[in-house]
Design an enzyme around this catalytic site. Structure first.
Site, short mmCIF file in Angstrom:
data_model
loop_
_atom_site.label_atom_id
_atom_site.label_comp_id
_atom_site.label_asym_id
_atom_site.label_seq_id
_atom_site.Cartn_x
_atom_site.Cartn_y
_atom_site.Cartn_z
N ARG A 248 80.89 -46.35 -18.91
CA ARG A 248 80.44 -47.62 -18.34
C ARG A 248 79.55 -47.38 -17.13
O ARG A 248 78.69 -48.20 -16.79
CB ARG A 248 81.66 -48.47 -17.96
CG ARG A 248 81.28 -49.89 -17.54
CD ARG A 248 82.50 -50.78 -17.35
NE ARG A 248 83.06 -51.17 -18.64
CZ ARG A 248 84.26 -50.81 -19.07
NH1 ARG A 248 85.03 -50.05 -18.32
NH2 ARG A 248 84.68 -51.22 -20.24
N ALA A 249 79.74 -46.23 -16.47
CA ALA A 249 78.99 -45.93 -15.24
C ALA A 249 77.48 -45.97 -15.48
O ALA A 249 76.73 -46.57 -14.70
CB ALA A 249 79.41 -44.58 -14.70
#
Length: 314
Positions: A248-249
């Protein structure tokens, strides 16, 4: 005519919380960044800042209300349930809950680190799908529930579950201001607002409008902002170098950098956008190892970005 109670402290008049304000503005430009986690000292205007942004946006034509989720809220109040009044008339109908009210706006949880595990599970389910499904009491209802999740709290009072922490796109530490001049100015502004909310708000009306127009213009520009291939690769490399957990980063970092470019009036993401976006995006997504405990998350992110981009660490 507005009453004293109907005024909120102006967003642009909040002093000393620039990182929090920047994070909130970015999520207003691109709600898909998904949220802001603001942890730190009590009494540092976290709640004031969050609610005042909702007031600013609503006043300037962006319907992004701030809806509170109380820690003790019931499942029915959060998800929605049967409309009792209409049921008395023999009609089966749905009564919307907090998640419905927050759709398109901000869902704000004060003391989010004290949230009951059951409520955490509810938020995780809805945040993952963007949809709230209710099957109970003879009611079957589905409605969209996409919102910017904003949480504040004091980490000394409890830890946040990692699964929920990861759902916040951005994170910032909010600390007590040490500068004597800033503290004196904070007191002056607060007293002036309490004595004459209408007059104080009028003083900041032009500045509030400028902030709102900047956000509106950035939202219009955002779909046209391009991320060059080499910049996209740098984003991935920074996430790897920083030890970010999960994938997700990279997505959030890209979206945040694009929002920054849009705010700056640019059609292409720059290295500076990536550097600025990296700290709030990554500092809460890194595994804390024994050898890194003496180094803050923000410092570790800056060092990782410097190594990838060949810069001298600030």
């Amino acid at each position: 005519m507005k009453t004293r109670e109907s005024y909120l402290f102006p967003f642009s008049a909040v002093l000393g919380q620039d990182e929090l304000k920047s994070c909130l503005i970015l999520t207003a430009v691109d709600p898909r960044i998904s949220g802001v986690l603001a942890l730190g000292d009590r009494g540092t205007a976290k709640t004031t800042t969050i609610r005042s942004l909702g007031q600013l946006l609503t006043a300037h034509g962006l319907n992004m209300p701030v809806v509170d989720l109380p820690l003790g809220a019931s499942e029915d109040r959060i998800l929605g349930t049967m409309d009792i009044q209409r049921a008395l008339n023999g009609e089966v109908a749905f009564a919307p809950g907090i998640l419905s009210d927050a759709h398109g706006g901000f869902l704000y949880i004060d003391e989010v680190n004290l949230l009951d595990d059951f409520l955490v599970d509810v938020l995780l389910d809805v945040s993952a799908s963007g949809v709230n499904r209710v099957e109970r009491d003879g009611v079957s209802h589905v409605h969209p529930a996409r919102y910017v999740l904003v949480g504040s709290g004091n980490p000394e009072e409890g830890q946040l579950r990692p699964q929920l922490e990861d759902r916040f796109g951005l994170a910032t530490q909010v600390r007590t201001i040490r500068d004597k001049g800033l503290r004196a100015e904070i007191v002056r502004r607060r007293i002036q607002f309490d004595d004459d909310a209408a007059g104080f708000s009028a003083q900041w009306a032009d500045t509030e409008e400028q902030v709102a127009h900047r956000i509106v213009n950035a939202r219009t520009r955002l779909p046209h902002v391009h991320t060059p291939a080499h910049t996209a690769q740098q984003i991935v490399d920074i996430c790897i170098e920083a030890g970010a957990v999960g994938h997700r980063a990279e997505i959030v970092l890209t979206r945040t950098a694009r929002a920054l470019a849009a705010l700056g009036g640019r059609d292409e993401v720059t290295r500076s956008d990536v550097i600025f976006a990296a700290v709030p995006t990554l500092q809460h997504r890194m595994v804390e190892e024994p050898r890194t405990r003496q180094t803050s998350g923000s410092t570790r992110v800056k060092l990782a970005a410097a190594r990838v981009l060949g810069l001298r660490a600030a």
